[in-house]
Write an enzyme that holds these catalytic residues in place. Structure first.
Site, mmCIF file in Angstrom:
data_model
loop_
_atom_site.group_PDB
_atom_site.id
_atom_site.type_symbol
_atom_site.label_atom_id
_atom_site.label_comp_id
_atom_site.label_asym_id
_atom_site.label_seq_id
_atom_site.Cartn_x
_atom_site.Cartn_y
_atom_site.Cartn_z
ATOM 1 N N ASP A 47 44.067 -2.210 -1.069
ATOM 2 C CA ASP A 47 43.711 -0.971 -0.114
ATOM 3 C C ASP A 47 43.303 -0.169 -0.887
ATOM 4 O OD1 ASP A 47 42.594 -0.347 2.329
ATOM 5 O OD2 ASP A 47 44.323 -0.999 3.723
ATOM 6 N N GLU A 106 39.869 5.297 -2.084
ATOM 7 C CA GLU A 106 38.199 6.150 -2.112
ATOM 8 C C GLU A 106 39.416 7.736 -1.832
ATOM 9 O OE1 GLU A 106 38.455 2.527 -0.113
ATOM 10 O OE2 GLU A 106 39.370 4.132 0.010
ATOM 11 N N ASP A 134 37.299 -0.955 7.429
ATOM 12 C CA ASP A 134 36.992 -0.626 8.726
ATOM 13 C C ASP A 134 36.532 -0.557 9.644
ATOM 14 O OD1 ASP A 134 39.643 -0.897 7.646
ATOM 15 O OD2 ASP A 134 40.177 1.037 8.159
#
Length: 756
Positions: A416, A419, A482
């Site tokens: 995960d 970024e 998400d």
């Protein structure tokens, strides 16, 4: 980024200098360099006090032509650069004919005529111009803040459409959009993207890859409406034009250059179930989920532990929370006894409370500020630092923390984040922070993937990754980030996945039911069908569980139906996956990729082809109304047997146990007999669904792979009048042949059925 003020003027504070007058061309056998003045030179005095642009033209691979435009060549180049595993030295050939210089590589030719205004023309094998950079298209620009930009504009033909640029949730066709290639954690409902790829694919039969890992700004017909402009803040801009003629050819060449996707293990195509994110769970909760799925006849392949398998404020320390999971080895062993694989959540950040923070800081494995301090902030995890993957020692250290989890029984990692990478830092290898912002995700995923390959063996490594850039397709699988729990978010997730597939990524998934919020039962049930007809399928949420019985008994039935269906489709799906690994053509394919000659397919973004022969149209309504477009040919609904002749737009109505799922005319579709698992014995009594064309000379073939993706058996169908013969090569085991509207027969070696 926009530089002009309408057609005639430039924006206030901007100065632009365009390549205008070719002063000389220096040729070699396989490349050439042009020098272009930024004004017309009519006398010797015009050569003074004026810039000159250096334009290098070369071919890094067959069918790919590179152009490197440089203003000042003396700027230090600290990297990073995209790795190009398929690059070779000078794949092109140069030909000089008077004032015309041509560079040809495979079916692609670049032409420069120094006798006229500055023009770079890219042409296909038949001499058709694909695109061009003409006058006022190759330039540098400075702004009032002292920034220096290099820019190029490539022409768009009438009706030409642009796709790709990463996993973008904005409209599928990118014409008219401003796209900034810059990693961001913005969810699926904004113009930001987790997976930014400076590559676009044109409906005209070519692609363009801007070879710059940092910020790239694209104006896709949004500044100059007949051109795609791309710019970088640098002294050099390098781009590659990639030949077709088909979109599949473009993707094949692009992924040959930047890296083909690894083939995920067959078990990863089954259903994944997670704890969800902020929900409360322990081993009892986990086992109740696993046993609940089994009791309801829903096969489960992977169980995923999300963030809170570790202690709060300590992500990541890679240790199980002892208060919640006092016996992780025993728990994982008990899950393994149930036939499950295990996935665990990680991210590349080390919270200050984690014991690993001090260790990593002392070893120099965390990114630092220019003053030499460890870079930290409190966004996401309190006082977190960032692992510096530019250091080989830091990569090995990170892997050493993951290996004990593999020894415990973990099979895969959800990588995960990656970024939110700062630009006011110093990297171990001296990388440019602006170029590293996007590229960080690549190093992160590669580090984890390589560990899995080493420890689990090649062919067993699989991630569930959120962030990526060009080349990241080598480390599957990627999921859509998400999203909200709504029909709108379901459709925007699909747009993102289709855009990513046209950016070179072969495998893609999404959170079934949506991540944020709790879906109503209708959304959840519709999303189940969509998710289980994607390359990879995961039930995951944020603050609420995603076990099907939370949404009613019908949701249980829908989950069971489509999980079993996906398992039966595995001989076909894994064949398409092996093709993605071999050629770069993705498993989930936008309609334009499979039917580029059909103009109606070019803007379609609410349906897709799953492999070459299955058309899937997810239902985005509660009442089951859905529009679907069927291209030319006769299509057969896989679930109902209904036959429809296209081209045709249809409005259909489907219950929650159905959706438009059509088999293409001419297909030879293999179905496995074992619907309990995705990695079964696919040659144990398979069924061949044959959908012949009306041609009396109909022939078709399909290869069923083994669990490594290698060919295991090939089935060939041939029409002989009213009879259809299917022969098997590589297996003498029995199989069944079924023809819509015709007979069904079983045998081995060769089976003959009569057509209806």
């Amino acid at each position: 980024m926009k530089f002009t003020d309408g057609f005639w003027l430039v924006r206030e504070g901007v100065d632009i200098a365009y390549a205008t007058d070719v002063r000389d061309v220096r040729t070699q056998s396989k490349r050439f360099t042009a020098h272009a003045a930024v004004k017309k030179v009519t006398r010797r005095g015009d050569t003074l006090n004026a810039p000159l642009l250096t334009v290098d033209c070369f071919s890094p691979a067959e069918g790919v032509i590179g152009v490197r435009v440089t203003h000042h060549a003396g700027r230090r180049h600290p990297g990073p650069d995209f790795a190009l595993p398929g690059a070779v030295d000078d794949a092109g050939e140069v030909r000089q004919d008077g004032s015309v210089t041509e560079l040809t590589s495979g079916p692609l030719t670049l032409c420069l005529d120094r006798s006229g205004p500055w023009t770079l023309s890219f042409r296909d094998a038949g001499g058709r111009e694909l695109t061009r950079a003409d006058a006022k298209s190759t330039a540098y620009a400075t702004t009032g803040e002292g920034a220096h930009h290099m820019l190029t504009r490539l022409g768009l033909g009438v009706g030409e459409q642009v796709y790709g640029l990463g996993e973008r949730f904005t409209p599928f066709v990118k014409n008219g959009q401003v796209v900034d290639v810059w990693q961001a954690d913005g969810g699926t409902s904004s113009e930001q993207a987790y997976k930014n790829v400076p590559f676009y694919l044109s409906s005209r039969g070519y692609g363009v890859f801007v070879n710059h890992p940092g910020a790239v700004s694209f104006e896709v017909g949004s500044e100059s409406v007949g051109q795609v402009q791309f710019s970088v803040e640098d002294q050099t801009l390098e781009y590659f034009v990639v030949a077709g003629p088909t979109p599949k050819d473009v993707l094949s060449r692009y992924t040959a250059l930047t890296g083909r996707p690894a083939l995920p293990p067959a078990w990863s195509f089954g259903l994944w179930l997670t704890t969800s994110f902020t929900t409360s769970y322990d081993e009892q909760t986990v086992m109740s989920f696993v046993d609940g799925m089994a009791e309801r006849g829903i096969p489960l392949s992977v169980f995923h532990f999300d963030c809170f398998w570790m202690r709060e404020y300590q992500w990541c320390d890679f240790e199980w929370d002892p208060d919640v999971f006092p016996d992780p080895e025993g728990m994982l062993a008990r899950l393994k006894e149930k036939g499950l694989r295990i996935s665990a959540w990680i991210n590349p950040y080390i919270a200050q409370k984690s014991p690993l923070f001090d260790e990593a800081a002392q070893l120099g494995h965390l990114v630092r500020t220019p003053a030499g301090d460890v870079w930290q902030w409190d966004l996401w995890q309190a006082g977190m630092g960032l692992v510096d993957f530019t250091s080989a020692e830091a990569r090995a250290w990170f892997q050493s923390k993951l290996k004990p989890l593999l020894d415990q029984g973990v099979d895969s990692f959800k990588t995960d984040f990656g970024e939110r990478i700062p630009t006011d830092v110093v990297w171990h290898d001296g990388s440019d922070p602006e170029r590293m912002h996007n590229y960080y995700a690549h190093l992160y995923n590669r580090t984890v993937f390589e560990l899995l390959e080493k420890e689990r063996g090649q062919g067993e490594a699989v991630l569930f990754a959120r962030s990526a850039t060009a080349g990241g397709q080598q480390y599957p699988v990627h999921w859509g980030g998400d999203c909200w729990s709504s029909f709108g978010a379901m459709s925007e997730s699909l747009r993102g996945g289709l855009s990513l597939s046209l950016s070179g990524f072969g495998f893609w998934s999404h959170d079934i039911g949506g991540f944020e919020g709790t879906p109503d039962p209708a959304v959840f049930k519709r999303w189940l069908a969509f998710g289980l007809l994607s390359s990879h399928s995961r039930l995951h949420g944020s603050s609420s569980y995603r076990v099907p019985w939370e949404f009613g008994e019908e949701a249980v039935e829908v989950a069971r139906r489509f999980t079993l269906l996906k398992h039966r489709l595995m001989p076909y799906l894994y064949g398409a996956s092996a093709e993605a690994h071999r050629t770069g053509v993705p498993v989930m394919r936008p309609m334009v990729l499979e039917f580029p000659e059909d103009p109606a397919c070019r803007p379609v973004d609410r349906q897709y082809m799953l492999g070459s022969d299955l058309l899937v149209a997810p239902v985005f309504t509660e009442d089951g109304e859905v529009e679907v477009y069927l291209p030319a040919g006769t299509w057969t609904h896989l679930l109902t047997g209904e036959r429809v002749t296209g081209p045709v737009w249809r409005t259909e109505h489907h219950g929650f146990d159905s959706l438009p799922l059509y088999v293409r005319e001419g297909a030879l579709l293999p179905l496995g007999a074992d619907d309990r698992r995705p990695d079964g014995d696919w040659l144990d009594a398979p069924t061949l669904l044959v959908h012949p064309t009306s041609s009396p000379r109909y022939t078709a073939a399909v290869t069923v792979p083994d669990l490594t993706g290698a060919p295991a058996a090939t089935f060939r169908a041939r029409r002989d009048g009213d009879l259809l013969k299917v022969t098997a090569e590589g297996t003498d085991r029995p199989f069944t042949v079924r023809v819509p509207g015709g007979e069904s027969a079983e045998g081995s070696g060769e089976v003959t059925v009569r057509l209806g």
